[in-house]
Write an enzyme that holds these catalytic residues in place. Structure first.
Site, PDB file in Angstrom:
ATOM      1  N   CYS A 110       8.169   0.039   5.114  1.00 23.92           N
ATOM      2  CA  CYS A 110       6.999   0.856   5.465  1.00 23.92           C
ATOM      3  C   CYS A 110       5.774   0.027   5.857  1.00 23.92           C
ATOM      4  CB  CYS A 110       6.666   1.791   4.317  1.00 23.92           C
ATOM      5  SG  CYS A 110       8.138   2.664   3.768  1.00 23.92           S
ATOM      6  N   HIS A 115      -2.461   4.279   2.370  1.00 29.78           N
ATOM      7  CA  HIS A 115      -1.019   4.382   2.571  1.00 29.78           C
ATOM      8  C   HIS A 115      -0.547   5.732   2.019  1.00 29.78           C
ATOM      9  CE1 HIS A 115       3.090   3.134   3.044  1.00 29.78           C
ATOM     10  NE2 HIS A 115       3.354   3.305   1.766  1.00 29.78           N
ATOM     11  N   LYS A 145      -0.525  11.386   5.949  1.00 34.03           N
ATOM     12  CA  LYS A 145       0.895  11.720   5.764  1.00 34.03           C
ATOM     13  C   LYS A 145       1.124  13.203   5.454  1.00 34.03           C
ATOM     14  CE  LYS A 145       2.486   7.070   4.841  1.00 34.03           C
ATOM     15  NZ  LYS A 145       1.250   6.256   4.928  1.00 34.03           N
ATOM     16  N   HIS A 187       5.834  10.556   6.237  1.00 28.43           N
ATOM     17  CA  HIS A 187       5.788   9.091   6.185  1.00 28.43           C
ATOM     18  C   HIS A 187       6.674   8.549   7.302  1.00 28.43           C
ATOM     19  CE1 HIS A 187       5.541   5.086   5.010  1.00 28.43           C
ATOM     20  NE2 HIS A 187       6.029   5.114   3.787  1.00 28.43           N
ATOM     21  N   PHE A 231       2.094  -0.144   2.243  1.00 27.31           N
ATOM     22  CA  PHE A 231       2.889  -0.783   1.190  1.00 27.31           C
ATOM     23  C   PHE A 231       4.358  -0.443   1.402  1.00 27.31           C
ATOM     24  CE2 PHE A 231      -1.120   0.873  -0.814  1.00 27.31           C
ATOM     25  CZ  PHE A 231      -1.851  -0.284  -0.566  1.00 27.31           C
ATOM     26  N   PHE A 272       8.754  -0.990   0.113  1.00 27.13           N
ATOM     27  CA  PHE A 272       9.794  -1.438  -0.819  1.00 27.13           C
ATOM     28  C   PHE A 272       9.850  -2.966  -0.783  1.00 27.13           C
ATOM     29  CE2 PHE A 272      12.868   2.463  -0.870  1.00 27.13           C
ATOM     30  CZ  PHE A 272      12.096   3.048  -1.869  1.00 27.13           C
TER      31      PHE A 272
END
Lengths: 410, 84
Positions: free
Chosen positions: A163, A301, A330, A335, A392, A394
């Site tokens: 992301c 984010h 979002k 997203h 941000f 994973f």
């Protein structure tokens, strides 16, 4: 370090083709989230909502360019073409070795990867493998397809950081042009919907599952009733250009990039944490050589997850206090993962240009654990000179970017 | 399968897989210089012909000599005859 400016933008988003469609949807309070009937057959999938984008006019891309493009690469090619047209750059007039692209995504085309596995695992017949399927699956599929399509022969790179991919692409482009190695780079990201993509979040309980029957009520960033993220798709591409280069051709300048940082949390693979987000934003401010008071707007984010939103709100509160307006997009477009940084940055640049901050859609009641920052709950008219964008991902990856309104040439 | 059927099926492969307009599909058309195929397209052409005609031609040496649509018609015809 050379100065780097943004001179073009292109978007394919769940709210339509082009920056105008995106902004029209945002300003009129639209949600692109819908129920995904076609996902009903997947066992163990709890989230059945997503924000699809429409792929249209793809046949305008010549077949021999299109054959190596999965859905996300076609989004990227169209967004890149828009951005290039917007910048009024004629590729043939730029020194060929000085113009390229950096476009990121989480993986290659999820649809094409799934197709390849079907051939390998079920049909077990390699003669059924189309010649270009692998080119659609590669991690740098979007960037190499855009480079081939537009004839770009300078740097061609892909950032793959889930992301944070497109914000890293823009940040990397900023550093490369800043170092003097390139003059023009098309930077951004692309992503496409697939049950395996939503599924990757679903298995770790990060998706929204309570709103399958009322899809437009989710995601709900920073809201007390938020229950997870909703995947979207599309592409956002910006044209980054060396400042003097842009001045020489009398280009329209949307913004100057003045600060960037990316970092790892080193703490957890799937859960973001406030400490490293604080570090990322502070390092970004430091690289921009400004204080937190100089940021007029933060585009968060904020995916709508229970854990992530809280960590970001706490981190923003720690760095900025409760004065700087914060919102995220979002709630409108879901997203868009690897594309989100670029799409949301482009929308934020438009907000800066128009002097208006749009609120976080579906934020009806601020969650107690997300309090302490200045959440924008209705459109706010404000002179915006400097913005900060967060992403941000994973793997504990953080990225932040600072842009400021173009001033008069010095 | 007669000659006309072979021509029709082959031409359909070019229309559907390579988006080439019917009017351009003349027997003497060179598949690279006139119809614009390249080496990757040939991989897909072989797969499409195999599927359309129910034949296995991937390892046929003669395939390397194909230049025009007429060459394909004749090649498929010979393969079909061999299989009879």
């Amino acid at each position: 370090m050379k100065r780097v400016v943004i001179t073009g933008a292109g978007v394919i988003s769940p709210l339509g083709t082009g920056v105008d469609s995106l902004m029209e949807g945002i300003s009129s309070g639209k949600s692109a989230v819908r129920y995904m009937e076609e996902w009903a057959g997947y066992c163990g999938m709890n989230s059945h909502v997503a924000a699809p984008a429409e792929l249209k006019d793809e046949k305008k891309i010549p077949r021999q360019n299109r054959r190596s493009m999965g859905r996300m690469s076609m989004f990227a090619a169209q967004a890149a073409e828009q951005a290039l047209a917007d910048s009024e750059i004629n590729v043939s007039q730029i020194q060929p070795e000085r113009m390229g692209c950096i476009i990121g995504s989480t993986t290659g085309s999820a649809i094409s990867i799934s197709k390849a596995f079907e051939i390998m695992l079920f049909q077990k017949d390699l003669s059924l493998m189309p010649s270009s399927l692998f080119f659609q699956c590669m991690s740098h599929s979007a960037t190499m397809n855009v480079a081939q399509y537009l004839g770009l022969t300078g740097y061609v790179m892909a950032t793959s950081a889930a992301c944070a991919s497109s914000l890293q692409a823009i940040g990397t482009g900023y550093e490369i042009i800043g170092s003097g190695r390139q003059d023009v780079l098309l930077c951004g990201g692309a992503e496409e919907l697939h049950p395996s993509v939503t599924g990757s979040f679903d298995v770790v309980f990060a998706t929204s599952v309570k709103y399958n029957q009322t899809p437009q009520k989710t995601p709900r960033p920073f809201d007390k009733d938020r229950d997870g993220l909703v995947c979207g798709e599309g592409s956002g591409i910006v044209v980054l250009e060396e400042y003097e280069h842009a001045l020489r051709r009398n280009a329209k300048i949307y913004a100057e990039i003045t600060g960037y940082n990316t970092c790892g949390s080193g703490s957890h693979i799937s859960q973001s944490e406030d400490k490293s987000i604080v570090q990322c934003m502070r390092e970004t401010l430091k690289s921009a050589q400004i204080t937190h008071e100089e940021i007029d707007y933060i585009n968060a984010h904020a995916t709508g997850t229970i854990q992530g939103d809280k960590e970001e709100a706490v981190a923003i509160g720690r760095v900025f206090g409760s004065g700087t307006p914060v919102s995220c997009l979002k709630g409108h477009i879901g997203h868009t993962l690897g594309a989100s940084g670029a799409i949301e940055l482009i929308a934020s640049l438009r907000m800066m240009e128009e002097g208006i901050i749009y609120p976080t859609f579906n934020l009806d009641e601020i969650a107690p654990d997300c309090e302490g920052v200045n959440h924008v709950l209705k459109p706010v008219k404000k002179e915006i000179n400097t913005i900060l964008k967060n992403c941000f991902a994973f793997g504990g990856i953080n990225a932040s970017l600072v842009c400021r309104k173009p001033g008069k040439p010095e | 399968m007669n000659e006309q059927e072979i021509m029709d099926i082959t031409n359909r492969v070019f229309e559907e897989s390579f988006e080439i307009e019917k009017e351009r599909l003349k027997p003497e058309a060179h598949i690279f210089t006139d119809l614009g195929l390249d080496s990757l397209d040939v991989v897909d052409l072989v797969a499409a012909l195999q599927k359309s005609f129910g034949v296995n031609i991937r390892s046929e040496e003669k395939i390397r000599n194909i230049r025009t649509l007429q060459d394909i018609y004749e090649f498929i015809s010979s393969i079909k005859k061999e299989g009879q």
